[in-house]
Design a protein around this motif. Structure first.
Motif, PDB file in Angstrom:
ATOM      1  N   ILE A 297     -55.956 -37.710 -28.645  1.00  0.00           N
ATOM      2  CA  ILE A 297     -54.879 -36.857 -29.314  1.00  0.00           C
ATOM      3  C   ILE A 297     -54.141 -36.357 -28.162  1.00  0.00           C
ATOM      4  O   ILE A 297     -52.915 -36.266 -28.316  1.00  0.00           O
ATOM      5  CB  ILE A 297     -55.535 -36.039 -30.449  1.00  0.00           C
ATOM      6  CG1 ILE A 297     -56.167 -36.353 -31.498  1.00  0.00           C
ATOM      7  CG2 ILE A 297     -54.277 -34.953 -30.769  1.00  0.00           C
ATOM      8  CD1 ILE A 297     -56.564 -35.631 -32.306  1.00  0.00           C
ATOM      9  N   LYS A 298     -54.694 -35.618 -27.338  1.00  0.00           N
ATOM     10  CA  LYS A 298     -54.011 -35.039 -26.027  1.00  0.00           C
ATOM     11  C   LYS A 298     -53.192 -35.970 -25.321  1.00  0.00           C
ATOM     12  O   LYS A 298     -51.916 -35.747 -24.833  1.00  0.00           O
ATOM     13  CB  LYS A 298     -54.900 -34.399 -25.288  1.00  0.00           C
ATOM     14  CG  LYS A 298     -54.342 -33.430 -23.998  1.00  0.00           C
ATOM     15  CD  LYS A 298     -55.458 -32.965 -23.045  1.00  0.00           C
ATOM     16  CE  LYS A 298     -54.776 -32.302 -21.804  1.00  0.00           C
ATOM     17  NZ  LYS A 298     -56.253 -31.807 -21.025  1.00  0.00           N
TER      18      LYS A 298
ATOM     19  N   CYS B 122     -50.127 -37.183 -27.522  1.00  0.00           N
ATOM     20  CA  CYS B 122     -49.425 -36.181 -27.617  1.00  0.00           C
ATOM     21  C   CYS B 122     -48.176 -35.878 -26.400  1.00  0.00           C
ATOM     22  O   CYS B 122     -46.981 -35.621 -26.378  1.00  0.00           O
ATOM     23  CB  CYS B 122     -49.809 -34.884 -27.889  1.00  0.00           C
ATOM     24  SG  CYS B 122     -48.916 -33.328 -27.600  1.00  0.00           S
TER      25      CYS B 122
ATOM     26  N   SER C 228     -45.493 -37.988 -32.497  1.00  0.00           N
ATOM     27  CA  SER C 228     -45.518 -37.119 -33.307  1.00  0.00           C
ATOM     28  C   SER C 228     -46.928 -36.894 -34.194  1.00  0.00           C
ATOM     29  O   SER C 228     -47.697 -38.109 -33.836  1.00  0.00           O
ATOM     30  CB  SER C 228     -44.656 -37.334 -34.670  1.00  0.00           C
ATOM     31  OG  SER C 228     -44.966 -38.347 -35.227  1.00  0.00           O
ATOM     32  N   PRO C 229     -47.540 -36.021 -34.802  1.00  0.00           N
ATOM     33  CA  PRO C 229     -48.717 -35.892 -35.467  1.00  0.00           C
ATOM     34  C   PRO C 229     -49.049 -37.084 -36.184  1.00  0.00           C
ATOM     35  O   PRO C 229     -50.032 -37.704 -36.344  1.00  0.00           O
ATOM     36  CB  PRO C 229     -48.858 -34.742 -36.098  1.00  0.00           C
ATOM     37  CG  PRO C 229     -47.818 -33.920 -35.206  1.00  0.00           C
ATOM     38  CD  PRO C 229     -46.836 -34.742 -34.748  1.00  0.00           C
TER      39      PRO C 229
ATOM     40  N   ILE D 123     -49.520 -40.435 -34.458  1.00  0.00           N
ATOM     41  CA  ILE D 123     -50.844 -40.293 -33.843  1.00  0.00           C
ATOM     42  C   ILE D 123     -52.119 -40.463 -34.705  1.00  0.00           C
ATOM     43  O   ILE D 123     -52.816 -41.306 -34.520  1.00  0.00           O
ATOM     44  CB  ILE D 123     -51.216 -38.863 -33.038  1.00  0.00           C
ATOM     45  CG1 ILE D 123     -50.106 -38.858 -31.867  1.00  0.00           C
ATOM     46  CG2 ILE D 123     -52.654 -38.584 -32.530  1.00  0.00           C
ATOM     47  CD1 ILE D 123     -50.303 -37.449 -31.169  1.00  0.00           C
TER      48      ILE D 123
ATOM     49  N   VAL E  80     -55.437 -33.429 -36.820  1.00  0.00           N
ATOM     50  CA  VAL E  80     -54.565 -33.843 -35.638  1.00  0.00           C
ATOM     51  C   VAL E  80     -53.563 -33.247 -35.447  1.00  0.00           C
ATOM     52  O   VAL E  80     -53.098 -32.803 -34.294  1.00  0.00           O
ATOM     53  CB  VAL E  80     -54.116 -35.321 -35.974  1.00  0.00           C
ATOM     54  CG1 VAL E  80     -53.274 -35.902 -35.034  1.00  0.00           C
ATOM     55  CG2 VAL E  80     -55.368 -36.266 -36.124  1.00  0.00           C
ATOM     56  N   LYS E  81     -52.894 -32.681 -36.299  1.00  0.00           N
ATOM     57  CA  LYS E  81     -51.713 -31.762 -36.490  1.00  0.00           C
ATOM     58  C   LYS E  81     -51.947 -30.320 -35.873  1.00  0.00           C
ATOM     59  O   LYS E  81     -51.236 -29.897 -34.896  1.00  0.00           O
ATOM     60  CB  LYS E  81     -51.102 -31.519 -37.865  1.00  0.00           C
ATOM     61  CG  LYS E  81     -49.719 -30.816 -37.970  1.00  0.00           C
ATOM     62  CD  LYS E  81     -49.232 -30.837 -39.545  1.00  0.00           C
ATOM     63  CE  LYS E  81     -47.901 -30.419 -39.589  1.00  0.00           C
ATOM     64  NZ  LYS E  81     -47.691 -30.241 -41.306  1.00  0.00           N
TER      65      LYS E  81
ATOM     66  N   TRP F 192     -54.320 -29.723 -33.365  1.00  0.00           N
ATOM     67  CA  TRP F 192     -54.689 -30.031 -32.117  1.00  0.00           C
ATOM     68  C   TRP F 192     -53.271 -30.430 -31.453  1.00  0.00           C
ATOM     69  O   TRP F 192     -53.079 -29.909 -30.125  1.00  0.00           O
ATOM     70  CB  TRP F 192     -55.618 -31.201 -31.626  1.00  0.00           C
ATOM     71  CG  TRP F 192     -57.164 -30.704 -32.017  1.00  0.00           C
ATOM     72  CD1 TRP F 192     -57.812 -30.673 -33.074  1.00  0.00           C
ATOM     73  CD2 TRP F 192     -57.706 -29.869 -31.159  1.00  0.00           C
ATOM     74  NE1 TRP F 192     -59.030 -30.267 -32.788  1.00  0.00           N
ATOM     75  CE2 TRP F 192     -59.162 -29.425 -31.671  1.00  0.00           C
ATOM     76  CE3 TRP F 192     -57.261 -29.501 -29.783  1.00  0.00           C
ATOM     77  CZ2 TRP F 192     -59.970 -28.738 -30.915  1.00  0.00           C
ATOM     78  CZ3 TRP F 192     -58.479 -28.797 -29.156  1.00  0.00           C
ATOM     79  CH2 TRP F 192     -59.622 -28.420 -29.670  1.00  0.00           C
ATOM     80  N   VAL F 193     -52.500 -31.221 -32.024  1.00  0.00           N
ATOM     81  CA  VAL F 193     -51.100 -31.511 -31.211  1.00  0.00           C
ATOM     82  C   VAL F 193     -50.395 -30.015 -31.006  1.00  0.00           C
ATOM     83  O   VAL F 193     -49.736 -30.069 -29.957  1.00  0.00           O
ATOM     84  CB  VAL F 193     -50.206 -32.460 -32.105  1.00  0.00           C
ATOM     85  CG1 VAL F 193     -48.966 -32.508 -31.588  1.00  0.00           C
ATOM     86  CG2 VAL F 193     -50.802 -33.769 -32.028  1.00  0.00           C
TER      87      VAL F 193
ATOM     88  N   LYS G 196     -49.282 -28.446 -27.354  1.00  0.00           N
ATOM     89  CA  LYS G 196     -47.758 -28.251 -27.343  1.00  0.00           C
ATOM     90  C   LYS G 196     -47.608 -26.953 -26.563  1.00  0.00           C
ATOM     91  O   LYS G 196     -46.595 -26.350 -25.846  1.00  0.00           O
ATOM     92  CB  LYS G 196     -47.073 -28.444 -28.224  1.00  0.00           C
ATOM     93  CG  LYS G 196     -46.795 -30.080 -28.573  1.00  0.00           C
ATOM     94  CD  LYS G 196     -45.928 -30.237 -29.648  1.00  0.00           C
ATOM     95  CE  LYS G 196     -45.532 -31.718 -29.869  1.00  0.00           C
ATOM     96  NZ  LYS G 196     -44.486 -31.855 -30.987  1.00  0.00           N
TER      97      LYS G 196
END
Length: 276
Positions: free
Chosen positions: A168-169, A172, A177-178, A181, A199-200, A202-203, A207
Motif C-alpha cells: 500500500i505504501k 501510494c 488513489s485508495p 490501490i 486501505v484508505k 493507511w493511504v 500521506k
C-alpha cells in the motif's frame, strides 16, 4: 509522483517484489519500478532476479533468514545434479562441477551426490536393476512433490499484514488513489486482502508522513493524546476526506476514538452535518 523514499527496509522491498512478481512482471520491470519509487540505490537487478526466483520456488518469508554457517545449495541445484547423474551414470564429480552454471565446490558436489542423493559406486551388473528401481521411486516421489508444490504455491499467494501495508505504501508513493490501490490488490491477490476502508486509512497515514508499516507499540492509554501534533493530523485527515469516521481516524493515528472525538469537538469545532 512523489520524491523517492530513502533507505527502505529490505523486507519492505521484498514485499513489493513479491507483489509485483505475482502480477507476472519481469525482474527488469520490477527493478525499474523500484528505482522509480525508492531511488537508484535501493536494490540492484541481481538481487531482484534472485528474489523473483525464490518467490517462484515457493519462498514465503520476506525477512532475512538466519544462517549459522555456509548456506545450503538450493533444491534446483540438487535436482540439476540428479538429472546429470541419471543422464550419464559414468559422469565424474569434476564434470558435474563444470556443468553447473553456479558457484558449487567439488566438496559440495560430492556431498550432494553421496549424502543428499545417496549415489554410490556400483558394479555394471547391478546398475540396470538399481536404475529401474530408482526410476519407479522417482516417478512416485515426483507425483507427491507436485502435489506439495501446488499446496505451497497456494500458501505463498497469501501475504502478511506488514507485507500488505508495504505494498500500500509503495502504490501510494506512485500516486495511486485508495480505490486504485484496492482494485489493484484485488486483481493481484484475489483473497486475504484488507478492506477498502483499511486501505484508505493507511493511504491517509502514509500521506501524513508515516514511514513504519509495523503496528505501533501501545502498552496502554497514553498520558496525554491531545497534543498540537495530533490536532494538526486530525485536521489534515478530515480535510482530506470529510466522510472519515472517528474510529477510522483513531486507527490511523493510533489514539483512542474518544480523544479524536474530543479534539474534533473542542479544538477543531467540527460537528456532524446532515446530507441536506
Amino acid at each position: 509522483m512523489e520524491l523517492p523514499l530513502s533507505s527502505p527496509a529490505k523486507c519492505e522491498l521484498r514485499s513489493v517484489i513479491r507483489f509485483l512478481n505475482a502480477k507476472n512482471n519481469s525482474p527488469v520491470e520490477i527493478h525499474r519500478q523500484l528505482v522509480e519509487v525508492y531511488g537508484e540505490k535501493c536494490m540492484d537487478i541481481k538481487n531482484v532476479r534472485k528474489g523473483c526466483r525464490e518467490f517462484n520456488e515457493g519462498r514465503i518469508n520476506v525477512h532475512d533468514e538466519q544462517r549459522s554457517g555456509r548456506p545450503s545449495l538450493p533444491e534446483s541445484t540438487v535436482a540439476r545434479i540428479d538429472e546429470m547423474v541419471r543422464a550419464n551414470r559414468q559422469i565424474t564429480l569434476e564434470e558435474i562441477e563444470d556443468g553447473l552454471n553456479e558457484d558449487c565446490s567439488h566438496f559440495s558436489v560430492h556431498k550432494i551426490v553421496s549424502e543428499t542423493l545417496g549415489y554410490r559406486k556400483v558394479s555394471a551388473r547391478c546398475l540396470q536393476l538399481i536404475y529401474t528401481v530408482i526410476s519407479v521411486m522417482h516417478n512416485s516421489v515426483t507425483c507427491q512433490v507436485t502435489v506439495l508444490k501446488e499446496d505451497k504455491k497456494q500458501e505463498s499467494s497469501k501475504m502478511s499484514t506488514n507485507e500488505i501495508r508495504a505494498v500500500i505504501k509503495y502504490l501510494c508513493k506512485k500516486g495511486m488513489s485508495p480505490k486504485e490501490i484496492y482494485e489493484d490488490m484485488v486483481d493481484t491477490l484475489r483473497e486475504d486482502i484488507p478492506s477498502y476502508s483499511t486501505v484508505k486509512n493507511w493511504v491517509a497515514a502514509f500521506k501524513l508522513g508515516r514511514i513504519s508499516t509495523e503496528d505501533e507499540h501501545r502498552p496502554g492509554r497514553p498520558v496525554e493524546s491531545v497534543t498540537q501534533e495530533n490536532i494538526d493530523k486530525i485536521h489534515d485527515l478530515v480535510m482530506l476526506d470529510r466522510r472519515m469516521t472517528v474510529r477510522q481516524i483513531g486507527e490511523s493515528l493510533g489514539i483512542p476514538k474518544t480523544t479524536v472525538d474530543r479534539i474534533m469537538r473542542e479544538h477543531l469545532g467540527l460537528r456532524k452535518l446532515s446530507a441536506r
